[in-house]
Scaffold this motif. Structure first.
Motif, PDB file in Angstrom:
ATOM      1  N   LEU A 139       0.830  -1.209   0.000  1.00  0.00           N
ATOM      2  CA  LEU A 139       0.000   0.000   0.000  1.00  0.00           C
ATOM      3  C   LEU A 139       0.863   1.258   0.000  1.00  0.00           C
ATOM      4  CD1 LEU A 139      -2.733  -0.963   2.629  1.00  0.00           C
ATOM      5  CD2 LEU A 139      -2.786  -1.292   0.148  1.00  0.00           C
ATOM      6  N   MET A 140       0.285   2.347  -0.519  1.00  0.00           N
ATOM      7  CA  MET A 140       0.925   3.658  -0.456  1.00  0.00           C
ATOM      8  C   MET A 140       0.364   4.387   0.764  1.00  0.00           C
ATOM      9  SD  MET A 140       2.979   3.579  -2.910  1.00  0.00           S
ATOM     10  CE  MET A 140       3.501   5.282  -2.982  1.00  0.00           C
ATOM     11  N   PRO A 141       1.198   4.750   1.736  1.00  0.00           N
ATOM     12  CA  PRO A 141       0.697   5.366   2.961  1.00  0.00           C
ATOM     13  C   PRO A 141      -0.202   6.576   2.714  1.00  0.00           C
ATOM     14  CG  PRO A 141       3.007   4.806   3.219  1.00  0.00           C
ATOM     15  CD  PRO A 141       2.668   4.555   1.779  1.00  0.00           C
ATOM     16  N   GLU A 142       0.210   7.455   1.790  1.00  0.00           N
ATOM     17  CA  GLU A 142      -0.522   8.711   1.596  1.00  0.00           C
ATOM     18  C   GLU A 142      -1.951   8.500   1.091  1.00  0.00           C
ATOM     19  OE1 GLU A 142       2.292   8.020  -1.931  1.00  0.00           O
ATOM     20  OE2 GLU A 142       2.342   7.850   0.252  1.00  0.00           O
ATOM     21  N   ALA A 143      -2.253   7.313   0.587  1.00  0.00           N
ATOM     22  CA  ALA A 143      -3.604   7.045   0.093  1.00  0.00           C
ATOM     23  C   ALA A 143      -4.564   6.671   1.221  1.00  0.00           C
ATOM     24  CB  ALA A 143      -3.565   5.932  -0.947  1.00  0.00           C
ATOM     25  N   HIS A 144      -4.073   6.623   2.469  1.00  0.00           N
ATOM     26  CA  HIS A 144      -4.916   6.112   3.560  1.00  0.00           C
ATOM     27  C   HIS A 144      -4.996   7.063   4.755  1.00  0.00           C
ATOM     28  CE1 HIS A 144      -5.514   2.176   1.676  1.00  0.00           C
ATOM     29  NE2 HIS A 144      -4.297   2.342   1.206  1.00  0.00           N
ATOM     30  N   ASP A 145      -4.722   8.330   4.531  1.00  0.00           N
ATOM     31  CA  ASP A 145      -4.803   9.283   5.642  1.00  0.00           C
ATOM     32  C   ASP A 145      -6.240   9.623   6.005  1.00  0.00           C
ATOM     33  OD1 ASP A 145      -3.423  10.997   7.558  1.00  0.00           O
ATOM     34  OD2 ASP A 145      -4.225  12.680   6.381  1.00  0.00           O
ATOM     35  N   HIS A 146      -7.199   9.178   5.217  1.00  0.00           N
ATOM     36  CA  HIS A 146      -8.607   9.494   5.494  1.00  0.00           C
ATOM     37  C   HIS A 146      -9.234   8.540   6.506  1.00  0.00           C
ATOM     38  CE1 HIS A 146      -8.687   6.294   2.486  1.00  0.00           C
ATOM     39  NE2 HIS A 146      -9.903   5.991   2.918  1.00  0.00           N
ATOM     40  N   GLY A 150      -6.911   1.257  12.563  1.00  0.00           N
ATOM     41  CA  GLY A 150      -7.798   0.181  12.994  1.00  0.00           C
ATOM     42  C   GLY A 150      -8.834  -0.161  11.942  1.00  0.00           C
ATOM     43  N   ASP A 151      -9.431   0.863  11.322  1.00  0.00           N
ATOM     44  CA  ASP A 151     -10.423   0.611  10.270  1.00  0.00           C
ATOM     45  C   ASP A 151      -9.787  -0.107   9.083  1.00  0.00           C
ATOM     46  OD1 ASP A 151     -12.459   1.742  11.706  1.00  0.00           O
ATOM     47  OD2 ASP A 151     -12.293   3.715  10.753  1.00  0.00           O
ATOM     48  N   LEU A 152      -8.580   0.307   8.705  1.00  0.00           N
ATOM     49  CA  LEU A 152      -7.889  -0.355   7.599  1.00  0.00           C
ATOM     50  C   LEU A 152      -7.604  -1.814   7.938  1.00  0.00           C
ATOM     51  CD1 LEU A 152      -6.393  -0.427   4.893  1.00  0.00           C
ATOM     52  CD2 LEU A 152      -4.380   0.499   6.072  1.00  0.00           C
ATOM     53  N   GLU A 181      -7.291   5.328  16.730  1.00  0.00           N
ATOM     54  CA  GLU A 181      -7.222   6.779  16.634  1.00  0.00           C
ATOM     55  C   GLU A 181      -6.225   7.249  15.584  1.00  0.00           C
ATOM     56  OE1 GLU A 181      -7.642   8.913  20.745  1.00  0.00           O
ATOM     57  OE2 GLU A 181      -6.343   7.169  21.020  1.00  0.00           O
ATOM     58  N   ALA A 182      -5.199   6.452  15.325  1.00  0.00           N
ATOM     59  CA  ALA A 182      -4.087   6.882  14.485  1.00  0.00           C
ATOM     60  C   ALA A 182      -4.440   6.811  13.003  1.00  0.00           C
ATOM     61  CB  ALA A 182      -2.861   6.017  14.759  1.00  0.00           C
ATOM     62  N   SER A 183      -3.877   7.731  12.242  1.00  0.00           N
ATOM     63  CA  SER A 183      -4.034   7.718  10.797  1.00  0.00           C
ATOM     64  C   SER A 183      -3.455   6.434  10.213  1.00  0.00           C
ATOM     65  CB  SER A 183      -3.321   8.924  10.188  1.00  0.00           C
ATOM     66  OG  SER A 183      -3.133   8.757   8.794  1.00  0.00           O
ATOM     67  N   THR A 380      -4.513  14.480   9.209  1.00  0.00           N
ATOM     68  CA  THR A 380      -3.462  15.396   9.651  1.00  0.00           C
ATOM     69  C   THR A 380      -2.368  15.591   8.610  1.00  0.00           C
ATOM     70  OG1 THR A 380      -2.390  13.545  10.797  1.00  0.00           O
ATOM     71  CG2 THR A 380      -3.793  14.986  12.113  1.00  0.00           C
ATOM     72  N   ALA A 381      -2.269  14.712   7.620  1.00  0.00           N
ATOM     73  CA  ALA A 381      -1.200  14.860   6.622  1.00  0.00           C
ATOM     74  C   ALA A 381      -1.295  16.207   5.920  1.00  0.00           C
ATOM     75  CB  ALA A 381      -1.260  13.725   5.606  1.00  0.00           C
ATOM     76  N   THR A 382      -2.504  16.646   5.618  1.00  0.00           N
ATOM     77  CA  THR A 382      -2.668  17.921   4.917  1.00  0.00           C
ATOM     78  C   THR A 382      -2.515  19.120   5.851  1.00  0.00           C
ATOM     79  OG1 THR A 382      -5.075  17.816   5.237  1.00  0.00           O
ATOM     80  CG2 THR A 382      -4.191  16.905   3.184  1.00  0.00           C
TER      81      THR A 382
END
Length: 429
Positions: A139-146, A150-152, A181-183, A380-382
């Motif tokens: 996976l590409m980390p930046e594609a999952h900041d939303h 835990g959900d992933l 809680e974490a991205s 938080t990435a943005t």
């Protein structure tokens, strides 16, 4: 600006003496820039500190938390080498004992063999973790900041029990937040760079000297050798064209400025709105017990507010004449921040003795860091700004900026080096 000051150009001022500011100042000096570092506090190191010593403290005095890096933290290792402190770390292959509610012990390791031996999960659950680790690596980390990590993990087939008994144990201290809680971006990044990185990437790097000595004091000596002007107890109150102003009114000229301070202070100096980043705390309880109860040098507890336990005396090579000197760390636990110190000590002593055996505290001390890290939640990435501020020749640094890393010592050092390069570009260095 005086003629004498102009003759010294190119000159750069660094505001903030945490790891980001220290790394920036050393890079600037090494590149030949005339460099001055201002720090409002009387000590360097920022969030990496030894607590002010009290007469009753055991030796060495406690730090403001048990800071642990990983083998993948290459820039942090380079920084320690630059200030002459590479010898102050012990490198331990990831082999972390985890103790459950029934006092049973299993070990989290870095390889497939170690993972399949983690007896706090069923064999089927262990294989499911191995499969998910491999999938996370694609996976590409930046594609999952939303979404949360835990959900992933649940979308990839991980049950709540597996998340609680494996993923939270490894990820919570790394991200200073619960998995839920974490991205997911930061979770995926950590798995890829540590668990799936090259050999040694997941090794634990544990200080064996007080943090204040091996970071702040050693950095001060390195700055002096590099001819950096160091000014402690000097607070910057405002930025001005061509320099800045101190709280006492002194004006300081500068060809460029590196702001290596927390987000609110950075925004105030820049005259902009602070990024909507929240804080995540760390609470540490330092205990000198009347007998030894922890066998390994460190361990984690499942289902407990005492997340990690470190045998500080053993790790520092300075065990007390009797008993055991421990540090207990609770990461991302805001519920502990409002508790009385005495109550926190009683809670942690109770957790330890229930799992490890009876003991009585001879001494205790609580340290709370309400702003230990920014909270790397989804979205938080943005919010994390880049090095450039949009203000001429002023750049920013800090673990909270756009480093791609979680809020770590590695991220702080990387940001400082990036800011130094940007400042040198501004002054043509």
């Amino acid at each position: 600006m005086s003629a004498a000051s102009s003759a010294k150009s190119p000159s750069v001022v660094v505001v903030g003496g945490g790891l980001a500011g220290l790394a920036a100042a050393l890079d600037l000096a090494d590149a030949g820039a005339v460099t001055t570092l201002f720090e409002a506090r009387p000590t360097l190191g920022g969030a990496v500190q030894t607590l002010p010593e009290r007469a009753s403290d055991p030796s060495p005095p406690p730090d403001n938390g048990q800071h642990v890096a990983l083998g993948c933290c290459s820039e942090y290792l380079r920084f320690l080498d630059r200030i002459g402190q590479a010898h102050s770390l012990d490198r331990i292959k990831l082999s972390m004992p985890v103790i459950d509610e029934a006092r049973r012990q299993a070990t989290i390791g870095s390889g497939l063999t170690e993972l399949l031996g983690y007896r706090h999960l069923s064999l089927r659950e262990r294989f499911s973790v191995a499969r998910v680790v491999r999938r996370l690596g694609r996976l590409m980390p930046e594609a999952h900041d939303h979404e949360t990590f835990g959900d992933l993990l649940r979308r990839l087939g991980q049950a709540d029990r597996v998340i609680d008994r494996f993923w939270d144990v490894f990820m919570r201290p790394a991200l200073n937040l619960r998995t839920d809680e974490a991205s997911a971006a930061l979770g995926v990044f950590t798995v890829k760079i540590a668990l799936l990185g090259p050999k040694g990437a997941s090794d634990l790097l544990i200080p064996r000297a007080p943090l204040g000595a091996m970071h702040g004091e050693a950095a001060a000596a390195a700055l002096e050798r590099a001819s950096v002007t160091l000014r402690l107890r000097a607070r910057v109150s405002s930025l001005e064209p061509g320099g800045l102003c101190l709280s006492g009114g002194e004006r300081v000229p500068a060809g460029a400025v590196v702001l290596a301070v927390p987000p609110e202070e950075s925004a105030a100096l820049l005259g902009e709105q602070a990024p909507a980043l929240q804080d995540s705390p760390i609470v540490s309880v330092h205990l000198w017990l009347d007998r030894r109860i922890l066998g390994p040098p460190l361990a984690a507890l499942l289902g407990s507010p005492a997340h990690w336990i470190f045998d500080r005396g053993r790790l520092m090579g300075h065990e007390p004449h009797r008993g055991q000197y421990l540090t207990v760390v609770s990461s991302g636990a805001p519920e502990l921040m409002e508790e009385r110190g005495r109550d926190i000590v009683e809670l942690m002593v109770g957790e330890l003795t229930a799992r490890l055996g009876e003991a009585e505290p001879l001494w205790s001390r609580v340290s709370r860091e309400p702003c230990a890290t920014f909270a790397g939640r989804p979205g938080t990435a943005t919010l994390r700004p880049g090095v450039e501020t949009g203000r001429g020749r002023v750049v920013r640094a800090g673990a909270w900026t756009q480093t791609g890393w979680p809020a770590t010592m590695e991220g702080a050092v990387r940001s400082g080096r990036t800011a130094a390069a940007a400042a040198l570009a501004h002054i043509g260095g």
